[in-house]
Design an enzyme around this catalytic site. Structure first.
Site, mmCIF file in Angstrom:
data_model
loop_
_atom_site.group_PDB
_atom_site.id
_atom_site.type_symbol
_atom_site.label_atom_id
_atom_site.label_comp_id
_atom_site.label_asym_id
_atom_site.label_seq_id
_atom_site.Cartn_x
_atom_site.Cartn_y
_atom_site.Cartn_z
ATOM 1 N N ARG A 1 -10.330 -11.507 2.600
ATOM 2 C CA ARG A 1 -11.265 -12.543 2.148
ATOM 3 C C ARG A 1 -10.609 -13.925 2.169
ATOM 4 N NH1 ARG A 1 -12.193 -9.372 -3.262
ATOM 5 N NH2 ARG A 1 -11.698 -7.757 -1.727
ATOM 6 N N LYS B 1 0.838 -1.196 0.000
ATOM 7 C CA LYS B 1 0.000 0.000 0.000
ATOM 8 C C LYS B 1 0.876 1.250 0.000
ATOM 9 C CE LYS B 1 -3.735 -1.900 2.930
ATOM 10 N NZ LYS B 1 -4.915 -1.686 2.084
#
Length: 464
Positions: free
Chosen positions: A317, A243
């Site tokens: 997820r 990120k």
């Protein structure tokens, strides 16, 4: 964050509706009417009038409740006024229906929250000498105090920086909660995750110096089976898809799903629901070293489905997939999943309104109505089957990060739904877990979202 004792000497506090201001004021003694007119009290939301007696001491307080439109826009109006009240004990005078009264009393309790762990002094902190409320007799004070305590736990967990809230510290908080309520808990660590067939949790957390683990709590011996699953990514660098700095700054809150299900579990256990509760939290840090999973890797999940990792920053997820498959193997009566999962949910609905996904129409209706009733709003979004092909890359069964960027929260929910055979009793909430700016009864920082709505709705769904 508790009510004052019922026998406490208390100053009357009148919560005054804007539309009823004139009638209320006309019923007050002349000195009170004169004071209100002189100070310009107009019952605007959160406006305070401190009314003295003849000797100049505080005799009563009026707090504006605003108009019906104001109350639709802003919840916990009374709670927003609490930090500006003089320290002391207050007794509420009102003309509120039960649901509104419960909201305002809860808001008062929540207004007492401050995160002080790293402050050397509470000087200047208005909560250091708080105003306290005598619980209105018509309310279930214990229930409201339970909700407030659970919310404080959720906020504390999210607000704690990752230097002090990694997988091991989250485990400690989890085990403390289990001990408090007489629950049993187990933890699966590191390489044992592979032996326990939890390969996706291991793959996400293996690059961190902080060992990945699965936290598992059980409580209650009879009744419907309810399983809560929360994303416990204690810090998310993005992995090899690193990120940028401005996206990494809030990643201590990426365990907000875990913090939320712990808060919900606290409420359920403290209130003694007749259920068989299980809580599963995959606790990991998504970091970078030579063992980190790579873009393009294909991983095999607990369920046997293969997953192409097209973005290592879509790791939440993955850890949830193994936990959900494990939860589903017991065919519980309901599975609740909470996760700070996608930026797409924030683009669609903003920071305050979490979307939820379920095939179960009665559950969806109960959750939406409960969120409205307790002012903990949630919004149903579709598990649109037409988007399923977006998470099917061809080289593997599933793609963890479909290209194109469209419908990102929906495709994430569709991904999770693949790991739950009992999908009809499954609900997933994509929460933000953070207040970007202070609001009534909530400072800037970590916040529970959807937990009070679930606490209200689940008894209807489970029949308890």
């Amino acid at each position: 964050m508790r009510f004052a004792e019922a026998g406490s000497r208390a100053t009357p506090l009148h919560l005054v509706d804007g539309a009823g201001l004139e009638a209320w004021r006309d019923n007050q003694p002349e000195r009170v009417r004169t004071w209100l007119e002189a100070t310009g009290f107009a019952a605007k939301p959160g406006q305070i009038a401190l009314i003295p007696d003849g000797a100049g001491a505080l005799s009563m307080v009026a707090v504006g409740h605003g108009s019906a439109r104001d109350r639709r826009r802003d919840r916990f109006i009374l709670g927003g006024a609490v930090p500006r009240l003089p320290a002391g004990v207050y007794a509420l005078h009102h003309d509120l229906p039960p649901e509104e009264l419960e909201q305002e009393a809860l808001g008062w309790l929540l207004a007492g929250y401050r995160y002080r762990r790293f402050r050397q002094s509470a000087e200047g902190d208005s909560a250091s000498a708080p105003a306290r409320l005598v619980a209105p007799a018509e309310l279930d004070a214990d229930r409201l105090e339970t909700i407030a305590a659970a919310e404080a736990l959720t906020r504390d967990l999210i607000n704690t920086p990752a230097s002090h809230m990694g997988p091991e510290e989250l485990e400690a908080a989890f085990l403390d909660m289990a001990e408090r309520f007489g629950a049993t808990a187990s933890v699966t660590y590191g390489e044992d995750l592979l032996h326990a067939n939890l390969p996706l949790i291991h793959a996400v957390g293996r690059a961190s110096a902080r060992t990945p683990r699965l936290l598992d709590l059980r409580w209650g011996g009879a009744g419907p089976r309810l399983t809560l699953v929360g994303k416990g990514v204690c810090f998310d660098t993005g992995g090899l898809n690193l990120k940028p700095g401005n996206s990494m700054g809030l990643m201590k809150k990426d365990m907000g799903g875990a913090a939320s299900v712990m808060g919900l579990a606290w409420m359920i256990m403290a209130q003694g629901w007749p259920v068989q509760l299980r809580v599963l939290i995959p606790a990991v840090e998504n970091a970078v070293d030579g063992t980190a999973m790579r873009p393009g890797d294909i991983l095999t999940s607990r369920k046997g489905l293969t997953v192409e990792v097209n973005n290592t920053d879509a790791e939440g997820r993955l850890v949830l997939a193994d936990a959900l498959a494990l939860a589903d193997e017991e065919t519980p009566d309901a599975i609740v999943c909470m996760a700070t999962l996608t930026g797409a949910a924030r683009v669609a609905l903003g920071p305050d309104l979490p979307p939820f996904y379920t095939w179960d129409a009665p559950l969806a209706e109960a959750l939406a109505q409960s969120g409205e009733a307790v002012r903990d709003p949630v919004w149903r979004m579709p598990l649109h089957p037409g988007y399923a092909k977006m998470i099917e890359p061809g080289i593997a069964d599933l793609d963890n990060a479909p290209s194109g960027g469209m419908a990102g929260s929906i495709t994430a929910a569709l991904f999770l739904e693949r790991f739950v055979e009992q999908a009809g009793r499954f609900v997933h909430l994509d929460v933000y877990g953070w207040r970007p700016s202070a609001a009534n009864a909530c400072p800037r920082g970590g916040v529970g979202q959807g937990t009070r709505a679930l606490f209200q709705a689940l008894p209807q769904v489970l029949g308890v």
